[in-house]
Each structure stands twice: as C-alpha cells, then as structure tokens.
Design a protein around this motif. Structure first.
Motif, PDB file in Angstrom:
ATOM      1  N   ALA A  29      79.752  48.320  21.867  1.00 54.54           N
ATOM      2  CA  ALA A  29      80.527  47.905  22.974  1.00 54.54           C
ATOM      3  C   ALA A  29      81.657  46.382  22.602  1.00 54.54           C
ATOM      4  N   GLY A  30      82.674  46.160  23.454  1.00 50.77           N
ATOM      5  CA  GLY A  30      83.638  45.643  23.000  1.00 50.77           C
ATOM      6  C   GLY A  30      83.493  44.487  24.460  1.00 50.77           C
ATOM      7  N   THR A  31      83.778  43.248  23.728  1.00 53.69           N
ATOM      8  CA  THR A  31      83.640  42.205  24.971  1.00 53.69           C
ATOM      9  C   THR A  31      84.019  40.817  24.517  1.00 53.69           C
ATOM     10  N   ASP A  32      84.560  40.308  26.375  1.00 52.76           N
ATOM     11  CA  ASP A  32      85.899  39.972  26.300  1.00 52.76           C
ATOM     12  C   ASP A  32      85.566  38.603  26.795  1.00 52.76           C
ATOM     13  N   GLU A  33      85.951  37.340  27.113  1.00 53.77           N
ATOM     14  CA  GLU A  33      86.306  36.377  28.554  1.00 53.77           C
ATOM     15  C   GLU A  33      87.329  35.905  29.348  1.00 53.77           C
ATOM     16  N   VAL A  34      87.276  36.132  29.939  1.00 53.23           N
ATOM     17  CA  VAL A  34      89.191  35.071  30.379  1.00 53.23           C
ATOM     18  C   VAL A  34      88.598  34.051  31.382  1.00 53.23           C
ATOM     19  N   GLY A  35      89.542  32.791  31.511  1.00 45.77           N
ATOM     20  CA  GLY A  35      89.491  31.352  32.187  1.00 45.77           C
ATOM     21  C   GLY A  35      88.729  30.486  31.582  1.00 45.77           C
ATOM     22  N   ARG A  36      88.836  30.271  30.595  1.00 47.23           N
ATOM     23  CA  ARG A  36      88.412  29.181  29.192  1.00 47.23           C
ATOM     24  C   ARG A  36      89.375  27.596  29.836  1.00 47.23           C
ATOM     25  N   GLY A  37      90.814  28.175  30.194  1.00 47.77           N
ATOM     26  CA  GLY A  37      91.306  26.905  30.507  1.00 47.77           C
ATOM     27  C   GLY A  37      91.617  26.127  31.856  1.00 47.77           C
ATOM     28  N   PRO A  38      91.452  26.881  32.851  1.00 48.47           N
ATOM     29  CA  PRO A  38      91.655  26.750  34.028  1.00 48.47           C
ATOM     30  C   PRO A  38      90.891  25.070  34.348  1.00 48.47           C
ATOM     31  N   LEU A  83      78.850  45.082  18.258  1.00 48.82           N
ATOM     32  CA  LEU A  83      79.812  44.399  20.047  1.00 48.82           C
ATOM     33  C   LEU A  83      80.729  44.683  19.028  1.00 48.82           C
ATOM     34  N   LEU A  84      82.032  44.352  19.588  1.00 47.81           N
ATOM     35  CA  LEU A  84      83.430  43.835  18.648  1.00 47.81           C
ATOM     36  C   LEU A  84      83.495  42.301  19.937  1.00 47.81           C
ATOM     37  N   VAL A  85      83.510  41.825  18.887  1.00 50.89           N
ATOM     38  CA  VAL A  85      83.771  40.524  19.889  1.00 50.89           C
ATOM     39  C   VAL A  85      84.804  39.471  19.383  1.00 50.89           C
ATOM     40  N   ASP A  86      86.311  39.653  20.687  1.00 53.56           N
ATOM     41  CA  ASP A  86      87.002  38.281  20.488  1.00 53.56           C
ATOM     42  C   ASP A  86      86.519  36.955  20.036  1.00 53.56           C
ATOM     43  N   ALA A  87      86.545  36.706  18.962  1.00 48.12           N
ATOM     44  CA  ALA A  87      86.674  35.709  18.174  1.00 48.12           C
ATOM     45  C   ALA A  87      85.280  34.838  18.185  1.00 48.12           C
ATOM     46  N   MET A  88      83.908  35.463  18.574  1.00 49.97           N
ATOM     47  CA  MET A  88      83.239  34.118  19.051  1.00 49.97           C
ATOM     48  C   MET A  88      81.943  35.503  18.884  1.00 49.97           C
ATOM     49  N   VAL A  89      80.964  35.163  18.777  1.00 46.26           N
ATOM     50  CA  VAL A  89      79.326  36.005  18.024  1.00 46.26           C
ATOM     51  C   VAL A  89      78.795  35.599  19.491  1.00 46.26           C
ATOM     52  N   VAL A  90      78.228  36.611  20.291  1.00 42.81           N
ATOM     53  CA  VAL A  90      77.749  36.977  21.541  1.00 42.81           C
ATOM     54  C   VAL A  90      75.961  36.436  21.336  1.00 42.81           C
ATOM     55  N   ILE A 129      89.473  38.381  15.034  1.00 44.11           N
ATOM     56  CA  ILE A 129      90.298  36.976  15.900  1.00 44.11           C
ATOM     57  C   ILE A 129      91.763  37.979  16.248  1.00 44.11           C
ATOM     58  N   LYS A 130      92.024  37.478  17.679  1.00 50.24           N
ATOM     59  CA  LYS A 130      92.810  38.579  18.000  1.00 50.24           C
ATOM     60  C   LYS A 130      92.509  39.716  18.568  1.00 50.24           C
ATOM     61  N   ASN A 136      90.491  48.536  21.775  1.00 51.35           N
ATOM     62  CA  ASN A 136      90.676  49.233  22.703  1.00 51.35           C
ATOM     63  C   ASN A 136      89.717  48.655  23.868  1.00 51.35           C
ATOM     64  N   THR A 137      88.353  48.551  22.830  1.00 46.56           N
ATOM     65  CA  THR A 137      87.399  48.126  23.803  1.00 46.56           C
ATOM     66  C   THR A 137      87.234  46.671  24.123  1.00 46.56           C
ATOM     67  N   ILE A 138      87.868  46.205  23.331  1.00 45.28           N
ATOM     68  CA  ILE A 138      88.032  44.491  23.387  1.00 45.28           C
ATOM     69  C   ILE A 138      88.891  44.400  24.788  1.00 45.28           C
ATOM     70  N   GLY A 139      90.377  44.934  24.522  1.00 45.32           N
ATOM     71  CA  GLY A 139      90.821  45.183  25.856  1.00 45.32           C
ATOM     72  C   GLY A 139      90.611  45.395  27.049  1.00 45.32           C
TER      73      GLY A 139
END
Length: 187
Positions: free
Chosen positions: A6-15, A98-105, A115-116, A122-125
C-alpha cells in the motif's frame, strides 16, 4: 515477497482551515495508468479523471480524515500520521507492506519511507490523488456551510480573501486555532 503493498500519503498540512486527509492505495502489479504522480502537479480536471481510474483498478483503497480540532490537540505532524493510520486500517484488503511519503505510520507493518514518494511511486501518487480529491470535496462542502471564506477555491489556505474573511467574520469551527494567523486573531 510482499503481496499487498500500500502507498499512503496525506494532503492538507499547511491550510489554516479544514481537516488533514490521507489515503492508502493498493494497486495491482499491472497498473499502468499514465500520470499517477503527486497530486499537486496535476490540474483538478486531471485529478478527477484519475481518481475514478484509481478507485476502479485498485485492489483496495482507504481514506483517513483528522479534524481541525484534533490537529489543534496533537499537532499537524501527528494528525497526518493519525490520518495515514486510519487510511491503512480502512483498506478492505489488509496491506502487508507500506510505501510512505516521508514519514512512518504507527501500524505494525514493514515500511519504506520515501522522500518525495508521491513523485517516485505510483501507489503513493495514487494515494496523493485520492486524498486531494477527497479533501477538495470536503472544502467545497465547507464553503457552503461557511460562506465568505472562499474555501471552494483556496482549500483553507491563507489567501488574501481568506485572511480578510478571517478578520471580518472571525474563525469558524473548522479553523485550526493553533495556526497563525488564526491564533494571532484569537489572542
């Protein structure tokens, strides 16, 4: 030897307003949809087309949402990790890696922190796109509930129009009270 990566990523850290949203996606090995990369590099129209293909072709996907109130309680970094954990736990098919964008779950699975990662996997994308489309829909709904802040267009980021609305209308229940300038306005 993993079967369900599984790839995992988040959005909305900065708002300044709204939740942080994460997604986890398990794609089949033969997934070949062109353009599945970091959601920030794609137009809204392209994201909307890709999210349907991702949902249709994915082995499984899950979404996690952590509210502004919870973000204020535990900080945005921990809230992002919590949203990712929710997303992984929401998968109908359990992940075994897990493939994680720059953190540990915080789940008992082997993980590779990239990183990046949303540009490298593709899974993180795919997770990035699903999370972004989900969060955008939430902010459009909040725009109707809290008119005047332009949430449908700014996604809760501190644009000129949003900051002016904050000063004139004050913060809403979805504003992150620990984020400046919301915090400054309240003090």
């Amino acid at each position: 030897g993993s079967q369900a990566v599984a790839g995992t990523d988040e959005v909305g850290r900065g708002p300044l307003a709204g939740p942080v949203v994460a997604a986890a996606v398990i794609l089949p090995r033969d997934f070949d949809v062109y353009g599945v990369i970091d959601s920030k590099q794609l137009s809204e129209k392209v994201r909307d087309l890709l999210v349907n293909e991702i949902k249709e072709k994915a082995i499984a996907y899950g979404v996690g949402i952590v509210s502004a109130e919870r973000i204020d309680e535990i900080n945005i970094y921990e809230a992002s990790r919590e949203a990712m954990k929710q997303a992984v736990e929401a998968l109908a098919v359990p992940a075994d890696y897990l493939l994680v964008d720059a953190m540990v779950v915080d789940v008992p699975l082997p993980q590779w922190k990239l990183i990046k990662g949303d540009a490298r996997s593709n899974t993180i994308g795919a997770a990035s796109i699903l999370a972004k489309v989900t969060r955008d829909a939430i902010m459009v709904a909040y725009d109707k509930e809290y008119p005047g802040y332009d949430f449908a267009n700014n996604d809760g980021y501190g644009t000129k129009k949003h900051l002016l609305a904050l000063k004139t209308l004050g913060p809403t229940p979805i504003h992150r009270k620990t984020f400046a300038p919301v915090k400054n306005l309240l003090s």
